[in-house]
Design a protein around this motif. Structure first.
Motif, PDB file in Angstrom:
ATOM      1  N   TYR A 136       0.863  -1.174   0.000  1.00  0.00           N
ATOM      2  CA  TYR A 136       0.000   0.000   0.000  1.00  0.00           C
ATOM      3  C   TYR A 136       0.905   1.230   0.000  1.00  0.00           C
ATOM      4  N   ASP A 139       1.306   3.637   3.028  1.00  0.00           N
ATOM      5  CA  ASP A 139       2.056   3.016   4.125  1.00  0.00           C
ATOM      6  C   ASP A 139       3.543   2.959   3.802  1.00  0.00           C
ATOM      7  N   VAL A 142       5.028   6.374   4.431  1.00  0.00           N
ATOM      8  CA  VAL A 142       5.190   6.658   5.858  1.00  0.00           C
ATOM      9  C   VAL A 142       6.390   5.888   6.394  1.00  0.00           C
ATOM     10  N   ARG A 143       6.505   4.621   6.025  1.00  0.00           N
ATOM     11  CA  ARG A 143       7.639   3.816   6.480  1.00  0.00           C
ATOM     12  C   ARG A 143       8.947   4.368   5.909  1.00  0.00           C
ATOM     13  N   ALA A 151      11.276  -0.168   5.145  1.00  0.00           N
ATOM     14  CA  ALA A 151      10.372  -0.028   3.993  1.00  0.00           C
ATOM     15  C   ALA A 151      10.871  -0.864   2.828  1.00  0.00           C
ATOM     16  N   PRO A 164      -3.470  -4.198   7.095  1.00  0.00           N
ATOM     17  CA  PRO A 164      -3.955  -3.247   8.087  1.00  0.00           C
ATOM     18  C   PRO A 164      -3.916  -3.785   9.508  1.00  0.00           C
ATOM     19  N   HIS A 167       0.410  -4.340  10.619  1.00  0.00           N
ATOM     20  CA  HIS A 167       1.435  -3.308  10.463  1.00  0.00           C
ATOM     21  C   HIS A 167       1.936  -2.803  11.815  1.00  0.00           C
ATOM     22  N   VAL A 172      -0.736   5.085   9.797  1.00  0.00           N
ATOM     23  CA  VAL A 172      -0.902   4.159   8.685  1.00  0.00           C
ATOM     24  C   VAL A 172      -0.896   4.871   7.355  1.00  0.00           C
ATOM     25  N   ALA A 173      -1.041   6.140   7.369  1.00  0.00           N
ATOM     26  CA  ALA A 173      -0.982   6.902   6.117  1.00  0.00           C
ATOM     27  C   ALA A 173      -0.535   8.312   6.454  1.00  0.00           C
ATOM     28  N   SER A 174       0.121   8.902   5.518  1.00  0.00           N
ATOM     29  CA  SER A 174       0.555  10.277   5.705  1.00  0.00           C
ATOM     30  C   SER A 174      -0.673  11.155   5.876  1.00  0.00           C
TER      31      SER A 174
END
Length: 182
Positions: A136, A139, A142-143, A151, A164, A167, A172-174
């Protein structure tokens, strides 16, 4: 006499009408803007090596082709040079591949605000390519921001990127991640 010129007049009118509409046909695009363009049909254009026009001396000739990849909600779009540069891409890219996601330098540029927030066509392309690899993109970005080594490990894994539920704790998302176009 006037009826004999009617078919020719209609044909010529259709050519002018086609040109006036500005319809984008991949095969008619110049090679220097082919990559990262979307045709009027909604299909991605891609630069391919020509199988019929091999240049003498071992060189390769290129042609712009229509892919089978349809982009929803975006048609007749040619990516800007500014976005191509901001995202770390090259207009001479041949085909469409997720291979560049394995390069940390590319992922940093793709996830950077200049690309991720301003270049929805490119983000959509790599969102879909990463999804095909089981990753995803929000994600991954972000990682990439918090732990670039991790990442890349997840991306290189056997496609079993964390879902989801599995993790790591944390975002979980910017918070400024764009919504995918599809």
């Amino acid at each position: 006499m006037i009826f004999s010129k009617l078919p020719l007049s209609l044909f010529m009118s259709s050519l002018f009408f086609h040109a006036a509409l500005g319809e984008i046909v991949c095969e008619e695009l110049p090679l220097d803007i082919c990559a990262f363009a979307i045709a009027s049909s909604g299909k991605r254009c891609l630069l391919e090596t020509s199988t019929t026009n091999v240049v003498k001396g071992g060189g390769v000739e290129y042609e712009c082709k229509t892919s089978e990849v349809v982009v929803k909600n975006m048609v007749e779009y040619i990516e800007t040079d500014k976005c191509v540069k901001a995202c770390g891409l090259d207009r001479k890219s041949v085909g469409i591949s997720s291979d560049s996601l394995l390069e940390p330098q590319f992922t940093v540029k793709l996830c950077a605000q200049d690309c991720y927030q301003n270049c929805p066509n490119i983000v959509d392309l790599y969102f879909n390519l990463s999804a095909a690899e089981g990753v995803y993109l929000p994600d991954l970005c972000v990682r990439q921001l918090y732990n670039p080594h991790r990442a890349m490990e997840e991306l290189l894994s056997s496609g079993a990127a964390p879902g989801p539920v599995a993790h790591e704790p944390g975002p979980v998302a910017s918070p400024t991640a764009p919504t995918p176009i599809n």
